[in-house]
Each structure stands twice: as C-alpha cells, then as structure tokens.
Design a protein around this motif. Structure first.
Motif, PDB file in Angstrom:
ATOM      1  N   MET A 249     176.222  29.395  22.584  1.00  0.00           N
ATOM      2  CA  MET A 249     175.009  28.854  21.957  1.00  0.00           C
ATOM      3  C   MET A 249     173.937  28.531  23.003  1.00  0.00           C
ATOM      4  O   MET A 249     172.756  28.784  22.793  1.00  0.00           O
ATOM      5  CB  MET A 249     175.339  27.604  21.137  1.00  0.00           C
ATOM      6  CG  MET A 249     176.232  27.877  19.935  1.00  0.00           C
ATOM      7  SD  MET A 249     175.533  29.154  18.843  1.00  0.00           S
ATOM      8  CE  MET A 249     177.023  29.857  18.126  1.00  0.00           C
ATOM      9  N   VAL A 250     174.350  27.991  24.150  1.00  0.00           N
ATOM     10  CA  VAL A 250     173.399  27.727  25.227  1.00  0.00           C
ATOM     11  C   VAL A 250     172.794  29.041  25.721  1.00  0.00           C
ATOM     12  O   VAL A 250     171.578  29.152  25.924  1.00  0.00           O
ATOM     13  CB  VAL A 250     174.085  26.979  26.394  1.00  0.00           C
ATOM     14  CG1 VAL A 250     173.140  26.875  27.596  1.00  0.00           C
ATOM     15  CG2 VAL A 250     174.519  25.589  25.953  1.00  0.00           C
ATOM     16  N   LEU A 251     173.643  30.036  25.908  1.00  0.00           N
ATOM     17  CA  LEU A 251     173.164  31.355  26.339  1.00  0.00           C
ATOM     18  C   LEU A 251     172.185  31.946  25.333  1.00  0.00           C
ATOM     19  O   LEU A 251     171.185  32.570  25.712  1.00  0.00           O
ATOM     20  CB  LEU A 251     174.350  32.314  26.519  1.00  0.00           C
ATOM     21  CG  LEU A 251     175.181  32.159  27.790  1.00  0.00           C
ATOM     22  CD1 LEU A 251     176.414  33.047  27.712  1.00  0.00           C
ATOM     23  CD2 LEU A 251     174.363  32.514  29.020  1.00  0.00           C
ATOM     24  N   LEU A 252     172.474  31.757  24.042  1.00  0.00           N
ATOM     25  CA  LEU A 252     171.602  32.299  22.997  1.00  0.00           C
ATOM     26  C   LEU A 252     170.203  31.692  23.065  1.00  0.00           C
ATOM     27  O   LEU A 252     169.205  32.401  22.882  1.00  0.00           O
ATOM     28  CB  LEU A 252     172.208  32.040  21.615  1.00  0.00           C
ATOM     29  CG  LEU A 252     173.314  32.981  21.149  1.00  0.00           C
ATOM     30  CD1 LEU A 252     173.800  32.580  19.756  1.00  0.00           C
ATOM     31  CD2 LEU A 252     172.836  34.420  21.131  1.00  0.00           C
ATOM     32  N   VAL A 253     170.118  30.392  23.321  1.00  0.00           N
ATOM     33  CA  VAL A 253     168.805  29.747  23.431  1.00  0.00           C
ATOM     34  C   VAL A 253     168.026  30.336  24.601  1.00  0.00           C
ATOM     35  O   VAL A 253     166.860  30.731  24.465  1.00  0.00           O
ATOM     36  CB  VAL A 253     168.951  28.217  23.607  1.00  0.00           C
ATOM     37  CG1 VAL A 253     167.592  27.592  23.909  1.00  0.00           C
ATOM     38  CG2 VAL A 253     169.540  27.586  22.349  1.00  0.00           C
ATOM     39  N   VAL A 254     168.662  30.412  25.766  1.00  0.00           N
ATOM     40  CA  VAL A 254     167.986  30.937  26.963  1.00  0.00           C
ATOM     41  C   VAL A 254     167.596  32.399  26.772  1.00  0.00           C
ATOM     42  O   VAL A 254     166.466  32.809  27.095  1.00  0.00           O
ATOM     43  CB  VAL A 254     168.891  30.779  28.204  1.00  0.00           C
ATOM     44  CG1 VAL A 254     168.218  31.376  29.437  1.00  0.00           C
ATOM     45  CG2 VAL A 254     169.230  29.315  28.444  1.00  0.00           C
ATOM     46  N   ALA A 255     168.517  33.206  26.234  1.00  0.00           N
ATOM     47  CA  ALA A 255     168.242  34.623  26.030  1.00  0.00           C
ATOM     48  C   ALA A 255     167.128  34.836  25.007  1.00  0.00           C
ATOM     49  O   ALA A 255     166.310  35.748  25.148  1.00  0.00           O
ATOM     50  CB  ALA A 255     169.512  35.346  25.572  1.00  0.00           C
ATOM     51  N   SER A 256     167.081  33.991  23.985  1.00  0.00           N
ATOM     52  CA  SER A 256     166.034  34.102  22.958  1.00  0.00           C
ATOM     53  C   SER A 256     164.663  33.745  23.526  1.00  0.00           C
ATOM     54  O   SER A 256     163.659  34.365  23.171  1.00  0.00           O
ATOM     55  CB  SER A 256     166.361  33.206  21.762  1.00  0.00           C
ATOM     56  OG  SER A 256     167.564  33.586  21.151  1.00  0.00           O
ATOM     57  N   ILE A 257     164.618  32.752  24.400  1.00  0.00           N
ATOM     58  CA  ILE A 257     163.357  32.405  25.068  1.00  0.00           C
ATOM     59  C   ILE A 257     162.865  33.596  25.887  1.00  0.00           C
ATOM     60  O   ILE A 257     161.695  33.982  25.820  1.00  0.00           O
ATOM     61  CB  ILE A 257     163.546  31.173  25.983  1.00  0.00           C
ATOM     62  CG1 ILE A 257     163.809  29.926  25.133  1.00  0.00           C
ATOM     63  CG2 ILE A 257     162.324  30.963  26.874  1.00  0.00           C
ATOM     64  CD1 ILE A 257     164.187  28.698  25.961  1.00  0.00           C
ATOM     65  N   LEU A 258     163.771  34.178  26.660  1.00  0.00           N
ATOM     66  CA  LEU A 258     163.423  35.334  27.491  1.00  0.00           C
ATOM     67  C   LEU A 258     162.952  36.508  26.631  1.00  0.00           C
ATOM     68  O   LEU A 258     161.952  37.167  26.944  1.00  0.00           O
ATOM     69  CB  LEU A 258     164.649  35.748  28.316  1.00  0.00           C
ATOM     70  CG  LEU A 258     164.454  36.825  29.372  1.00  0.00           C
ATOM     71  CD1 LEU A 258     163.488  36.361  30.451  1.00  0.00           C
ATOM     72  CD2 LEU A 258     165.800  37.188  29.999  1.00  0.00           C
ATOM     73  N   GLN A 259     163.651  36.751  25.539  1.00  0.00           N
ATOM     74  CA  GLN A 259     163.299  37.851  24.644  1.00  0.00           C
ATOM     75  C   GLN A 259     161.935  37.634  23.997  1.00  0.00           C
ATOM     76  O   GLN A 259     161.149  38.566  23.859  1.00  0.00           O
ATOM     77  CB  GLN A 259     164.367  37.981  23.550  1.00  0.00           C
ATOM     78  CG  GLN A 259     164.175  39.156  22.597  1.00  0.00           C
ATOM     79  CD  GLN A 259     164.924  40.396  23.037  1.00  0.00           C
ATOM     80  OE1 GLN A 259     165.345  40.506  24.171  1.00  0.00           O
ATOM     81  NE2 GLN A 259     165.088  41.334  22.133  1.00  0.00           N
ATOM     82  N   ARG A 260     161.627  36.405  23.632  1.00  0.00           N
ATOM     83  CA  ARG A 260     160.341  36.108  22.987  1.00  0.00           C
ATOM     84  C   ARG A 260     159.188  36.245  23.966  1.00  0.00           C
ATOM     85  O   ARG A 260     158.099  36.684  23.588  1.00  0.00           O
ATOM     86  CB  ARG A 260     160.369  34.684  22.415  1.00  0.00           C
ATOM     87  CG  ARG A 260     159.111  34.301  21.643  1.00  0.00           C
ATOM     88  CD  ARG A 260     158.998  35.107  20.364  1.00  0.00           C
ATOM     89  NE  ARG A 260     157.791  34.751  19.627  1.00  0.00           N
ATOM     90  CZ  ARG A 260     156.594  35.308  19.810  1.00  0.00           C
ATOM     91  NH1 ARG A 260     156.451  36.264  20.710  1.00  0.00           N
ATOM     92  NH2 ARG A 260     155.560  34.928  19.084  1.00  0.00           N
ATOM     93  N   VAL A 261     159.424  35.892  25.230  1.00  0.00           N
ATOM     94  CA  VAL A 261     158.365  35.951  26.236  1.00  0.00           C
ATOM     95  C   VAL A 261     158.102  37.383  26.693  1.00  0.00           C
ATOM     96  O   VAL A 261     156.953  37.810  26.795  1.00  0.00           O
ATOM     97  CB  VAL A 261     158.715  35.065  27.451  1.00  0.00           C
ATOM     98  CG1 VAL A 261     157.689  35.252  28.581  1.00  0.00           C
ATOM     99  CG2 VAL A 261     158.763  33.599  27.048  1.00  0.00           C
ATOM    100  N   THR A 262     159.175  38.128  26.972  1.00  0.00           N
ATOM    101  CA  THR A 262     159.019  39.460  27.571  1.00  0.00           C
ATOM    102  C   THR A 262     159.312  40.613  26.617  1.00  0.00           C
ATOM    103  O   THR A 262     158.972  41.755  26.907  1.00  0.00           O
ATOM    104  CB  THR A 262     159.943  39.613  28.789  1.00  0.00           C
ATOM    105  OG1 THR A 262     161.309  39.595  28.352  1.00  0.00           O
ATOM    106  CG2 THR A 262     159.717  38.501  29.793  1.00  0.00           C
TER     107      THR A 262
END
Length: 249
Positions: free
Chosen positions: A8-21
């Motif tokens: 779940m922690v990884l999902l939050v970080v990965a989703s932030i990265l995906q939304r930005v880039t």
C-alpha cells in the motif's frame, strides 16, 4: 499484513510518480514486489496493479489524451506482445534482459543526441515502431516506457499530452501482459484477503490526488527530465538484472 502494508505504501508513491510523469508505476513496483511475493508472482501482481492504476487515472487526464497517436501505437503494441511472449518463454532470462537493457540505453542515447542537434521526426512509421518497441519491452523486460520516451523526444510531443496518453496505453498493455504471462507460465495472482483489491482503489486515488498537487508545483522542463531519467533507469535496471542472472548473483 506487513507485506500488504508495504504494498500500500508503494502504491501511494508509485501513483504519485505516475500522475506527475505519466509513467514509472510498474518500474517502481516490480523490483520490490519480486522480493515481497517472489519473482514470478511479483510480475503477475505488477501487471494487475499496472492495469488498475492507469485505468483509475484516465478520467482525470481524459481531455489531454492524444487518441490520434494512440490509434496507431496501441494496436502495434498489442499485436506483438504474444509473439514476444513466446520469445521470452523460450529464451534464457539473463541474456534476454541484457539485450533489452542494452538496446534501451543505446536507443535513448541516440534519441537524446538527435534531440541535441535539433532533429525532428514523426509519422505513421515511427508510431508503429514505437508501438512495437513498447509492446516488446513490456513483455520481455517490463520496460515499455523507453520506446515511448524516445518517440516523445523526437516528435516534440507536449509533455502534458504525452503523460495523459500513456494511461490508456499502460492499462491495455498491462492487461495483455497479464494474459500473455499467464498463458506461457501458468502463474496466477498471489493469494491475498478479499479486501486487498478494494483497498487498492482508494490508496491509488490518494496517490493520484497527491501527485496532482505535486504536478502543479513542477515545471514542464523538470517533468521532461524525470521522464527521460525514468526511461533510462528502466534500461539500466534491465541490464543489471540480466548481468546478475548470468553471473548467478
């Protein structure tokens, strides 16, 4: 429970990265999930989550998606994924990763060099080649982003439209990769409690919301550099994985 909390922690970080880039979701998840649930199950779980995340993001970026380009790239990518899946299933993994990683790094280097001397390229042939490179990369080594990044640089694709257009592409290629991997390897999703998948949705949405805020604070130039950096990281990760496999490390 510790594994689920970590995911779940990884999902939050990965989703932030995906939304930005527009990319980097699977690239971030795959190495960690391989350790958490095993290499094969990790790939299958990455494919499933990499379908869910961009699917949830499509509505937020819909107005910026370039459907004209995707109309060529997506069919080319999906058509080559089954035959590339056969190649993957019948080729030693280590050398395959080395070849893919080397090609990715070389292609990005050439693309950046062409960009520095102000070469502009576009057209249907390049779109088809981009689709083939994306689909092949996703199946062979989980790195579809470098092909898209190279095209974006050569075609001077607006970074906002590029990031938005990647979402339906990633959703479709992740779903296809899931089917291809299952067909050739017989691997299935790791076993989690029933509430794991419903919980993923709000967690990804939180990451999207946070990423939307971050996106407003960074410049187009910085996002473009992050996209190129992520693509290069994917190629290096593939190369290092292959070398370690061949060396038995």
């Amino acid at each position: 429970m510790e594994i689920i909390a970590g995911i779940m922690v990884l999902l939050v970080v990965a989703s932030i990265l995906q939304r930005v880039t527009g990319m980097g979701f699977a690239l971030l998840l795959a190495p960690f999930l391989a350790v958490m649930v095993g290499p094969h199950s990790g790939v299958i779980l990455t494919n499933a989550l990499s379908f869910l995340a961009p699917l949830l993001m499509i509505a937020a970026v819909w107005k910026d998606i370039d459907w004209r380009r995707l109309a060529v790239i997506v069919p080319a990518a999906l058509l080559v994924m089954p035959p590339f899946g056969w190649v993957m299933a019948n080729t030693p993994q280590g050398p395959l990763y080395i070849v893919v990683g080397s090609i990715v790094i070389l292609a990005l280097a050439v693309t950046l060099w062409l960009n520095r001397i102000d070469v502009h390229a576009d057209g249907k042939g390049l779109l088809v080649a981009t689709g083939v490179g994306t689909g092949g990369g996703v199946v062979l080594a989980g790195v579809g982003a470098p092909a898209m990044t190279s095209y974006a640089v050569l075609a001077r694709w607006n970074i906002t439209s590029f990031a938005a257009s990647l979402q339906p592409l990633w959703a479709l290629t992740a779903l296809t990769a899931f089917g291809v991997n299952y067909f050739y390897s017989g691997e299935s999703l790791p076993s989690f409690p029933w509430w794991f998948w419903p919980l993923c949705v709000p967690v990804i949405l939180v990451g999207m919301w946070a990423g939307g805020g971050v996106r407003k604070l960074v410049s187009e130039s910085l996002v473009r550099k992050l996209v190129i950096g992520l693509a290069l990281f994917g190629g290096l990760l593939s190369l290092i994985t292959g070398i370690r496999d061949v060396a038995g490390l």
